[in-house]
Design a protein around this motif. Sequence first.
Motif, PDB file in Angstrom:
ATOM      1  N   GLN A  66       0.849  -1.191   0.000  1.00 54.46           N
ATOM      2  CA  GLN A  66       0.000   0.000   0.000  1.00 54.46           C
ATOM      3  C   GLN A  66       0.886   1.243   0.000  1.00 54.46           C
ATOM      4  O   GLN A  66       1.973   1.245   0.582  1.00 54.46           O
ATOM      5  CB  GLN A  66      -0.898   0.040   1.244  1.00 54.46           C
ATOM      6  CG  GLN A  66      -1.948  -1.055   1.251  1.00 54.46           C
ATOM      7  CD  GLN A  66      -2.920  -0.903   2.418  1.00 54.46           C
ATOM      8  OE1 GLN A  66      -3.009  -1.774   3.276  1.00 54.46           O
ATOM      9  NE2 GLN A  66      -3.662   0.190   2.423  1.00 54.46           N
ATOM     10  N   GLN A  96      -9.867   1.472   9.724  1.00 54.39           N
ATOM     11  CA  GLN A  96      -9.652   1.131  11.123  1.00 54.39           C
ATOM     12  C   GLN A  96      -9.380   2.403  11.916  1.00 54.39           C
ATOM     13  O   GLN A  96      -8.278   2.955  11.896  1.00 54.39           O
ATOM     14  CB  GLN A  96      -8.492   0.147  11.285  1.00 54.39           C
ATOM     15  CG  GLN A  96      -8.327  -0.340  12.721  1.00 54.39           C
ATOM     16  CD  GLN A  96      -7.172  -1.313  12.896  1.00 54.39           C
ATOM     17  OE1 GLN A  96      -6.340  -1.502  12.028  1.00 54.39           O
ATOM     18  NE2 GLN A  96      -7.130  -1.965  14.047  1.00 54.39           N
ATOM     19  N   LEU A 137      -6.520   4.332   9.982  1.00 47.69           N
ATOM     20  CA  LEU A 137      -5.644   3.458   9.204  1.00 47.69           C
ATOM     21  C   LEU A 137      -6.507   2.787   8.146  1.00 47.69           C
ATOM     22  O   LEU A 137      -7.539   2.194   8.468  1.00 47.69           O
ATOM     23  CB  LEU A 137      -5.009   2.406  10.112  1.00 47.69           C
ATOM     24  CG  LEU A 137      -4.045   1.415   9.457  1.00 47.69           C
ATOM     25  CD1 LEU A 137      -2.778   2.119   8.998  1.00 47.69           C
ATOM     26  CD2 LEU A 137      -3.708   0.292  10.440  1.00 47.69           C
ATOM     27  N   LEU A 180      -6.839  -0.043   5.419  1.00 52.37           N
ATOM     28  CA  LEU A 180      -6.254  -1.339   5.106  1.00 52.37           C
ATOM     29  C   LEU A 180      -6.842  -1.894   3.822  1.00 52.37           C
ATOM     30  O   LEU A 180      -8.040  -1.807   3.581  1.00 52.37           O
ATOM     31  CB  LEU A 180      -6.537  -2.324   6.245  1.00 52.37           C
ATOM     32  CG  LEU A 180      -5.909  -1.993   7.594  1.00 52.37           C
ATOM     33  CD1 LEU A 180      -6.525  -2.833   8.699  1.00 52.37           C
ATOM     34  CD2 LEU A 180      -4.400  -2.227   7.540  1.00 52.37           C
ATOM     35  N   PHE A 234      -3.787  -9.030   4.157  1.00 49.69           N
ATOM     36  CA  PHE A 234      -3.815  -7.595   4.388  1.00 49.69           C
ATOM     37  C   PHE A 234      -2.462  -6.935   4.127  1.00 49.69           C
ATOM     38  O   PHE A 234      -1.404  -7.517   4.421  1.00 49.69           O
ATOM     39  CB  PHE A 234      -4.236  -7.289   5.828  1.00 49.69           C
ATOM     40  CG  PHE A 234      -5.697  -7.451   6.072  1.00 49.69           C
ATOM     41  CD1 PHE A 234      -6.254  -8.703   6.274  1.00 49.69           C
ATOM     42  CD2 PHE A 234      -6.532  -6.345   6.082  1.00 49.69           C
ATOM     43  CE1 PHE A 234      -7.616  -8.852   6.490  1.00 49.69           C
ATOM     44  CE2 PHE A 234      -7.898  -6.481   6.304  1.00 49.69           C
ATOM     45  CZ  PHE A 234      -8.437  -7.739   6.512  1.00 49.69           C
ATOM     46  N   GLY A 235      -2.546  -5.717   3.623  1.00 52.76           N
ATOM     47  CA  GLY A 235      -1.367  -4.879   3.514  1.00 52.76           C
ATOM     48  C   GLY A 235      -1.087  -4.173   4.833  1.00 52.76           C
ATOM     49  O   GLY A 235      -1.869  -4.289   5.786  1.00 52.76           O
ATOM     50  N   PRO A 236       0.014  -3.412   4.894  1.00 54.74           N
ATOM     51  CA  PRO A 236       0.401  -2.743   6.134  1.00 54.74           C
ATOM     52  C   PRO A 236      -0.444  -1.516   6.458  1.00 54.74           C
ATOM     53  O   PRO A 236      -0.397  -1.017   7.581  1.00 54.74           O
ATOM     54  CB  PRO A 236       1.850  -2.347   5.878  1.00 54.74           C
ATOM     55  CG  PRO A 236       1.927  -2.218   4.398  1.00 54.74           C
ATOM     56  CD  PRO A 236       1.000  -3.248   3.839  1.00 54.74           C
ATOM     57  N   GLY A 237      -1.198  -1.038   5.482  1.00 63.58           N
ATOM     58  CA  GLY A 237      -2.084   0.087   5.737  1.00 63.58           C
ATOM     59  C   GLY A 237      -1.493   1.440   5.399  1.00 63.58           C
ATOM     60  O   GLY A 237      -0.268   1.597   5.282  1.00 63.58           O
ATOM     61  N   TYR A 258      -7.356 -12.687  13.830  1.00 64.26           N
ATOM     62  CA  TYR A 258      -6.269 -11.947  13.220  1.00 64.26           C
ATOM     63  C   TYR A 258      -5.430 -11.301  14.326  1.00 64.26           C
ATOM     64  O   TYR A 258      -5.950 -10.968  15.390  1.00 64.26           O
ATOM     65  CB  TYR A 258      -6.794 -10.837  12.297  1.00 64.26           C
ATOM     66  CG  TYR A 258      -7.233 -11.312  10.938  1.00 64.26           C
ATOM     67  CD1 TYR A 258      -8.512 -11.826  10.739  1.00 64.26           C
ATOM     68  CD2 TYR A 258      -6.372 -11.242   9.842  1.00 64.26           C
ATOM     69  CE1 TYR A 258      -8.913 -12.261   9.487  1.00 64.26           C
ATOM     70  CE2 TYR A 258      -6.768 -11.681   8.588  1.00 64.26           C
ATOM     71  CZ  TYR A 258      -8.041 -12.184   8.422  1.00 64.26           C
ATOM     72  OH  TYR A 258      -8.431 -12.620   7.183  1.00 64.26           O
ATOM     73  N   GLN A 306      -2.498  -8.160  15.094  1.00 65.76           N
ATOM     74  CA  GLN A 306      -1.891  -6.927  14.578  1.00 65.76           C
ATOM     75  C   GLN A 306      -0.767  -6.514  15.518  1.00 65.76           C
ATOM     76  O   GLN A 306      -1.020  -6.112  16.660  1.00 65.76           O
ATOM     77  CB  GLN A 306      -2.941  -5.817  14.478  1.00 65.76           C
ATOM     78  CG  GLN A 306      -2.451  -4.560  13.791  1.00 65.76           C
ATOM     79  CD  GLN A 306      -3.584  -3.559  13.557  1.00 65.76           C
ATOM     80  OE1 GLN A 306      -4.470  -3.410  14.384  1.00 65.76           O
ATOM     81  NE2 GLN A 306      -3.555  -2.889  12.416  1.00 65.76           N
ATOM     82  N   GLU A 365       1.890  -2.441  12.261  1.00 68.21           N
ATOM     83  CA  GLU A 365       1.733  -3.336  11.117  1.00 68.21           C
ATOM     84  C   GLU A 365       0.263  -3.556  10.759  1.00 68.21           C
ATOM     85  O   GLU A 365      -0.640  -3.154  11.497  1.00 68.21           O
ATOM     86  CB  GLU A 365       2.397  -4.683  11.413  1.00 68.21           C
ATOM     87  CG  GLU A 365       3.902  -4.580  11.669  1.00 68.21           C
ATOM     88  CD  GLU A 365       4.538  -5.943  11.831  1.00 68.21           C
ATOM     89  OE1 GLU A 365       5.709  -5.973  12.294  1.00 68.21           O
ATOM     90  OE2 GLU A 365       3.897  -6.964  11.514  1.00 68.21           O
ATOM     91  N   GLY A 366       0.044  -4.198   9.619  1.00 66.54           N
ATOM     92  CA  GLY A 366      -1.311  -4.572   9.224  1.00 66.54           C
ATOM     93  C   GLY A 366      -1.735  -5.850   9.923  1.00 66.54           C
ATOM     94  O   GLY A 366      -1.096  -6.320  10.862  1.00 66.54           O
ATOM     95  N   LEU A 367      -2.817  -6.412   9.454  1.00 65.36           N
ATOM     96  CA  LEU A 367      -3.382  -7.616  10.074  1.00 65.36           C
ATOM     97  C   LEU A 367      -2.774  -8.873   9.469  1.00 65.36           C
ATOM     98  O   LEU A 367      -2.571  -8.960   8.262  1.00 65.36           O
ATOM     99  CB  LEU A 367      -4.892  -7.651   9.856  1.00 65.36           C
ATOM    100  CG  LEU A 367      -5.697  -6.517  10.464  1.00 65.36           C
ATOM    101  CD1 LEU A 367      -7.143  -6.625  10.041  1.00 65.36           C
ATOM    102  CD2 LEU A 367      -5.584  -6.522  11.964  1.00 65.36           C
TER     103      LEU A 367
END
Lengths: 113, 113
Positions: free
Chosen positions: A6, A37, A88, A90, A104-107, B36, B38, B42-44
């Motif tokens: 991302q 989020q 955030l 995501l 999921f990406g890191p956001g 999940y 986190q 970081e992301g999930l």
Amino acid sequence: ETGVTQSPTHLIKTRGQQVTLRCSSQSGHNTVSWYQQALGQGPQFIFQYYREEENGRGNFPPRFSGLQFPNYSSELNVNALELDDSALYLCASSISGNWNEQFFGPGTRLTVL
Amino acid sequence: GDSVTQMEGPVTLSEEAFLTINCTYTATGYPSLFWYVQYPGEGLQLLLKATKADDKGSNKGFEATYRKETTSFHLEKGSVQVSDSAVYFCALSDQGGSEKLVFGKGTKLTVNP
């Protein structure tokens, strides 16, 4: 195999501005979902894209819009930013039909001042 | 609509203590259930999942069993480590077409040495 990426990592905007966030899906994944989020909360579903079309939408106003491109990457656009949009964001990618494997990406951390 | 309720945090434990994080859900149909994790900044990451009643998901010493009769999916680990410190989210898949994930609010776990 690259994971979900991302960009940007962080972003600061002011109220009323517009923002575009980007997501590259994991190799071989054709479905992208976006989540918001807020601080201290769980992610909330914004919408999902499959085959370049919106495939489901959460309880977000129309100023949240998106795109998916032929290479399955995606954008999230937010117009007329409000303070409550600070969160955030995501992105998650998956293969349609294999819904129990969302990656999921890191956001992107968006701050609206 | 579908919803997930997690035990309120934060949870603070000493290393090697037993962990339980409660999760209950409300859903129509037969959702799949997920945990999940986190880590800070970081992301999930998907920790474990279960797709039908009585299934047990497990990963990295964590376990959770899909209990349809009590609509629960509690996360357990017999001996936590400092590296398990993170926020844990319980989620279900909404199979209403878009296969979105519905998340709980998250439970922050801190493990002290």
